[in-house]
Design an enzyme around this catalytic site. Structure first.
Site, PDB file in Angstrom:
ATOM      1  N   ARG A 158      50.997  31.723  41.445  1.00 22.88           N
ATOM      2  CA  ARG A 158      51.652  32.269  42.668  1.00 22.88           C
ATOM      3  C   ARG A 158      50.713  32.749  43.643  1.00 22.88           C
ATOM      4  O   ARG A 158      49.588  33.593  43.304  1.00 22.88           O
ATOM      5  CB  ARG A 158      52.707  33.259  42.032  1.00 22.88           C
ATOM      6  N   HIS A 218      39.150  48.504  41.308  1.00 21.24           N
ATOM      7  CA  HIS A 218      39.789  47.126  40.830  1.00 21.24           C
ATOM      8  C   HIS A 218      39.809  47.521  39.308  1.00 21.24           C
ATOM      9  O   HIS A 218      38.879  48.010  38.660  1.00 21.24           O
ATOM     10  CB  HIS A 218      39.201  45.826  41.081  1.00 21.24           C
ATOM     11  N   TYR A 275      43.844  44.420  32.993  1.00 23.64           N
ATOM     12  CA  TYR A 275      43.874  44.455  31.632  1.00 23.64           C
ATOM     13  C   TYR A 275      44.883  43.486  30.916  1.00 23.64           C
ATOM     14  O   TYR A 275      45.765  43.295  31.568  1.00 23.64           O
ATOM     15  CB  TYR A 275      44.123  45.895  31.090  1.00 23.64           C
ATOM     16  N   ARG A 276      44.395  42.727  29.873  1.00 24.23           N
ATOM     17  CA  ARG A 276      45.354  41.532  29.770  1.00 24.23           C
ATOM     18  C   ARG A 276      45.088  41.189  28.224  1.00 24.23           C
ATOM     19  O   ARG A 276      44.202  41.643  27.519  1.00 24.23           O
ATOM     20  CB  ARG A 276      44.692  40.395  30.533  1.00 24.23           C
TER      21      ARG A 276
END
Length: 390
Positions: A350, A200, A203-204
Site C-alpha cells: 500500500r 523512527h 518491530y516485526r
C-alpha cells in the site's frame, strides 16, 4: 547564488519500514550481526511446494480494501507452519496495544493534534491500520502503523538475505516461490522544532511456509543538532533494555544501527542511531518476543522527554533550513536504501503506508557547505564518525 529546492511529501498511513531488502556495506562494513542465526533447523527434505493459492510476489498496489473498522484480528485463525499460530496472534496483539499506547503519548505531548485512523484488508489475508497526525502543535507529522501481510518473497529479498548468510527458502523445494507471513508495527515522528529530533521504530515478526521464522526491529533517532544529554537519554534507555536480556545486545545492535543507517553516497549516517537487529532466531521465540516487546514499550520513555524538553526552543530561519536539509538526507536514505521501503515497493504494498515515513517538507540546497566550527559542522562530524553515547 544558492539554489534551494523544497519538496513536499504528503503521505498518510501505515507500515513497511524494515520488511526486508538489500544488503549494504560501504565504509561502515556489512550489515550483519554476529549474534544472528539465519534459519532455525529445518529437516533436510526435498522441500515443500508452494500451494496453488499462495499469494503472488506482487500483491498489487491497489489490492487493499478500506474498511470502517479493522477486524478483531488480521491473522488467519489457526494459521502458521507447524501450528505456530500463537506467535502470529501474540505479536499482532502486542503491536495493536503498543499502537494505542504510543499514539496516546504523542497526542499528550502535542497538546492539540489528534491521530486520524484508517484500516484496510486484502483478499489474500491480512491488512493494516494506520494512525497519522499531521500539522499538530509540536509534530509536523507523526504516524504509527500496523501491518499484517500474507505474500511471497520477491527474488531480490531472497538474494539479499542469502548474501548476508540467511536462507529464506529453507524448507521449500528448489525454485519454488516462498510464501510468507509478516506482522509489524512501524513509526516515524517528525517534530516542527529543529532542536526536537525525528524518531523512527519498527518491530516485526516473519514466518515462511518452509518453516523459517525470525524477528527484527529497532528504534533510532535523527536530530539536526548534537545534544549529548539527549543522546545519553535515548541510548541509555535502550542500553538498559538490552542489558536485561543479553549483555552483548546493546554493543552489537548499536553498531548494527550505525552500519544500517549509513547513506553511502554521502558517507554519513541518517542520524545518530539507536539499536537495529534482524534475522533473530538463535533462541526460543518467546524469549526474543519479550525482548521485542520491551523495546517497543520503551519508545515513550526514550523519546518523549527529549521532545518535551525542546518543543518550545527558540530557533532561527537558518536553523530551520538546516533541519529541512537533514530531512532531505532522511528522504534519500528511505527511498534508496531502506529495506522496508524497497520491500514494500517490490511486493506491491500500500503506497500510502510505504511512504508514511517521509516528512511533509524537505530541502535540497545546491552544493551546500557548512561553516567550519559551526554546530552544523559538529553534526556532520558525528554523522561521519558515529560516537558511543553511553
Amino acid at each position: 547564488m544558492k539554489v534551494a529546492v523544497v519538496f513536499a511529501f504528503i503521505a498518510t498511513a501505515s507500515d513497511a519500514n524494515g520488511f526486508g531488502i538489500p544488503n549494504r556495506g560501504g565504509a561502515f562494513g556489512p550489515v550483519k550481526s554476529e549474534l544472528s542465526m539465519s534459519t532455525k533447523d529445518v529437516p533436510a527434505t526435498e522441500g515443500k511446494k508452494a500451494p496453488d493459492d499462495a499469494p503472488s510476489v506482487n500483491l498489487g498496489w491497489n489490492s487493499h480494501e478500506a474498511v470502517e473498522e479493522v477486524p478483531e484480528s488480521l491473522v488467519k485463525p489457526g494459521d502458521g507452519p507447524d501450528g505456530n499460530y500463537p506467535m502470529r496472534a501474540k505479536f499482532e496483539k502486542m503491536c495493536r496495544e503498543a499502537q494505542l499506547t504510543i499514539t496516546a503519548q504523542i497526542e499528550a505531548i502535542d497538546g492539540g493534534g489528534t491521530f486520524q485512523e484508517d484500516a484496510w484488508i486484502r483478499p489474500t489475508g491480512g491488512g493494516g491500520m494506520s494512525r497519522v497526525l499531521t500539522n499538530g502543535n509540536v509534530f509536523e507529522k507523526a504516524g504509527v502503523n500496523l501491518s499484517v501481510v500474507y505474500g511471497s518473497m520477491p527474488p531480490e529479498a531472497l538474494q539479499a538475505a542469502t548474501e548476508r548468510g540467511v536462507d529464506r527458502a529453507a524448507g521449500m523445494a528448489p525454485g519454488e516461490r516462498v510464501p510468507f507471513f509478516a506482522c509489524g508495527l512501524s513509526s516515524v515522528m517528525h517534530p516542527k522544532n529543529p532542536f526536537a529530533p525525528t524518531m523512527h521504530f519498527n518491530y516485526r515478526y516473519f514466518e515462511t511456509d518452509g518453516g523459517v521464522w525470525w524477528f527484527g526491529g529497532g528504534t533510532d533517532i535523527t536530530p539536526s543538532y548534537v545534544n549529548e544529554e539527549d543522546m545519553k537519554q535515548f541510548h541509555g534507555t535502550y542500553k538498559d533494555v538490552c542489558d536485561k536480556h543479553d549483555p552483548e545486545y546493546y554493543k552489537e545492535f548499536k553498531a548494527w544501527a550505525d552500519r544500517y543507517f549509513l547513506i553511502p553516497h554521502r558517507n554519513e549516517t541518517r542520524g545518530f542511531g539507536g539499536i537495529f537487529f534482524d534475522d533473530q532466531n538463535d533462541r526460543d521465540p518467546n524469549t526474543i518476543f519479550e525482548f521485542s516487546k520491551e523495546c517497543l514499550n520503551s519508545v515513550g520513555k526514550a523519546y518523549g522527554p527529549i521532545v518535551e524538553k525542546h518543543k518550545d526552543d527558540p530557533y532561527t530561519e537558518k536553523q530551520k533550513e538546516w533541519q529541512l536539509m537533514r530531512r532531505g538526507r532522511y528522504v534519500e536514505f528511505n527511498l534508496v536504501y531502506d529495506r522496508g521501503t524497497v520491500f514494500g515497493l517490490k511486493t506491491g504494498g500500500r503506497i500510502e503506508s510505504i511512504l508514511m515515513s517521509l516528512p511533509e517538507t524537505a530541502r535540497w540546497e545546491y552544493d551546500h557547505k557548512v561553516e567550519p566550527g559551526s554546530p552544523e559542522a559538529e553534526f556532520l562530524e558525528v554523522a561521519q564518525n558515529p560516537r558511543d553515547w553511553v
